[in-house]
Scaffold this active site. Structure first.
Site, PDB file in Angstrom:
ATOM      1  N   ASN A  98      92.001  90.575  50.409  1.00 52.14           N
ATOM      2  CA  ASN A  98      92.809  90.291  51.603  1.00 52.14           C
ATOM      3  C   ASN A  98      94.054  89.478  51.228  1.00 52.14           C
ATOM      4  O   ASN A  98      94.449  88.577  51.939  1.00 52.14           O
ATOM      5  CB  ASN A  98      91.933  89.519  52.616  1.00 52.14           C
ATOM      6  CG  ASN A  98      92.654  89.263  53.925  1.00 52.14           C
ATOM      7  OD1 ASN A  98      93.333  90.133  54.456  1.00 52.14           O
ATOM      8  ND2 ASN A  98      92.537  88.043  54.437  1.00 52.14           N
ATOM      9  N   GLY A 206      97.445  89.861  41.164  1.00 54.42           N
ATOM     10  CA  GLY A 206      96.675  91.107  41.200  1.00 54.42           C
ATOM     11  C   GLY A 206      95.201  90.831  41.436  1.00 54.42           C
ATOM     12  O   GLY A 206      94.731  89.712  41.284  1.00 54.42           O
ATOM     13  N   LYS A 380      98.357 102.785  53.951  1.00 56.82           N
ATOM     14  CA  LYS A 380      99.473 102.152  53.245  1.00 56.82           C
ATOM     15  C   LYS A 380     100.785 102.331  54.003  1.00 56.82           C
ATOM     16  O   LYS A 380     101.725 101.569  53.818  1.00 56.82           O
ATOM     17  CB  LYS A 380      99.641 102.780  51.847  1.00 56.82           C
ATOM     18  CG  LYS A 380      98.410 102.689  50.954  1.00 56.82           C
ATOM     19  CD  LYS A 380      98.184 101.282  50.444  1.00 56.82           C
ATOM     20  CE  LYS A 380      96.999 101.200  49.490  1.00 56.82           C
ATOM     21  NZ  LYS A 380      96.524  99.819  49.301  1.00 56.82           N
TER      22      LYS A 380
END
Length: 492
Positions: A98, A206, A380
């Site tokens: 998240n 990342g 996305k």
């Protein structure tokens, strides 16, 4: 490495350490404590970055994974479920990544707070799914959110609304690493602050950072102490990533000496997925190969649907004790992804990142499971949003499933133009979402709006040229049509 290069590397590393110490001296005791842990991880990453030059794989050593290392989902499902599945669920924790913002869809704040269906956000749907599991099987599956410094504050404010739901929610923060100047290889931050000049000086490194930050937060130890054995990790914007009882049962039913410590869900590649990471056999281990690691001469080969037939959905099942063991030994060697960025002022920086799936090579008895495409439903773009808001899917207890009324199980290919990129613009262009049950392909470009109860079938292409506008009238049925020109419908 030549002596000169070695000296240069040592100099870069020494300068970096000095700069990091200077930054630490600018913070409050509490923020310095957290940043020191973050910087320890960053130093390790930076050290490895200086060692490695060029692509991290030798193309000649790559081979296809052995047949038994990637199992078809049907085979795993065919085993059936034991009566004791509740006991297995009680050893599971769901982790959602998240850390991302909704900027690519024109939204401020965490992406997980965008409404995707019937006013429900990604986070609402996740909580509903887990609550449904807990009520159905009388279990205690917890939800863990890995936030970033970009999403933590806003997410925590929202979590209060779930206090009366039957889901225990934990959060932890992934690390905050300094962006480094591409030329000097030094941090661009002036102090540990996040505002003003420093607002662009930091980044979350990342999702490969999950292992270190999970351990650093103390949550890993806490969950192991509570008797939890596995985590199911996925991106919060993948609406197909629900807890699958057949995969869970497969994990729990392995003999103790051959316990599978890592499962990666993969699915068949289509032309739309050519950039997705794939599983390969490399030096006797299953390994995730990302496009960033591929030598330029082999990129087309990597993208081919024939040689590399599957890609990583980033739905992962990982053993908690194994994470603890590998973290303590410091033996998780994740490939570095070097992500170059240009900041608003034109400064070139680099971010050193890692991917959560890259750790597969470090775990024992790791395997892939080739799952149906329905377990990979990422949102996305607004084109993805149109699909999940439409009647192609039905919503039940937080889970989206393809409507039984659709005769073939593939999702239509939808491409919406730049007028639809931002969610608020997208919503104003549809009076309601069209009927898309029989749609194969939709392309929309330019200033186009849709009236109420429009039906789209087959292939529909709508193109309004610059300066023109097309209003698709209420109740229109478009089947295998190309619409162009100018059509205004105004209230009288």
């Amino acid at each position: 490495m030549t002596e000169f290069q070695e000296k240069l590397r040592e100099q870069h590393e020494k300068s970096m350490h000095q700069e990091l110490e200077t930054l630490l001296s600018t913070g409050s005791p509490a923020s310095t404590e957290i940043s020191r842990k973050d910087f320890d991880g960053f130093k390790k990453l930076f050290h490895r970055f200086l060692q490695v030059k060029g692509p991290s794989v030798d193309w000649a050593k790559i081979s296809r994974p052995p047949e038994d290392s990637i199992q078809p989902y049907e085979k795993i499902r065919a085993k059936g479920l034991p009566a004791s599945i509740s006991a297995s669920l009680n050893k599971l924790v769901v982790v959602k990544l998240n850390g991302g913002l909704g900027t690519s869809m024109g939204c401020k704040g965490p992406k997980s707070l965008i409404s995707v269906r019937n006013e429900n956000t990604f986070l609402d749907l996740t909580v509903q799914q887990i609550e449904h599991l807990n009520k159905t099987y009388d279990t205690n599956v917890a939800l863990v959110l890995m936030n970033s410094f970009n999403t933590d504050e806003d997410t925590k404010k929202i979590l209060q609304k779930y206090t009366h739901h039957r889901v225990k929610i934990h959060t932890f923060n992934q690390s905050r690493y300094p962006r480094i100047n591409k030329e000097s290889l030094l941090p661009i931050a002036n102090d540990l602050g996040m505002s003003g000049e420093n607002s662009e000086a930091w980044y979350p490194p990342g999702h490969g950072d999950i292992y270190a930050s999970f351990a650093n937060s103390g949550l890993l130890d806490q969950l192991i102490a509570e008797g939890k054995e596995y985590i199911f990790v996925s991106n919060i914007d993948n609406l197909g990533a629900t807890v699958d009882l057949s995969i869970l049962n497969h994990l729990m039913s392995q003999p103790a000496d051959r316990r599978c410590e890592f499962i990666m869900e993969v699915t068949d590649k289509t032309r739309a997925d050519v950039k997705g990471g794939t599983l390969i056999q490399y030096e006797n281990h299953l390994r995730l190969l990302e496009i960033a690691q591929v030598p330029k001469a082999h990129v087309d080969e990597f993208k081919s649907v024939t040689k590399f037939k599957i890609f990583n959905t980033n739905n992962l099942w990982i053993s908690l004790p194994a994470i603890k063991r590998l973290q303590e030994k410091n033996s998780m060697d994740l490939e570095i992804i070097v992500n170059p960025k240009t900041l608003d002022g034109g400064l070139n920086v680099i971010q050193l990142e890692t991917a959560v799936g890259a750790a597969i090579k470090s775990f024992d008895n790791a395997m892939g499971i080739n799952v149906p495409r329905s377990r990979f439903l990422p949102v996305k773009t607004s084109s993805d949003l149109l699909l999940v808001m439409s009647n192609l899917y039905t919503l039940d207890a937080g889970s989206l499933t393809m409507s039984k009324k659709r005769e073939f199980p593939t999702t239509p290919h939808v491409k919406l133009g730049s007028s639809f990129t931002k969610v608020q613009d997208f919503l104003t262009r549809f009076e309601n979402i069209p009927d898309m049950l029989e749609l194969d392909h939709l392309t929309v470009s330019g200033d186009v709006t849709f009236g109420k109860n429009v039906t789209l079938k087959g292939t529909v292409i709508i193109i309004a040229n610059h300066g023109d506008r097309i209003d698709i009238p209420a109740g229109a049925v478009l089947e295998n049509k190309i619409v162009s020109g100018n059509l205004r419908i105004l209230d009288h």
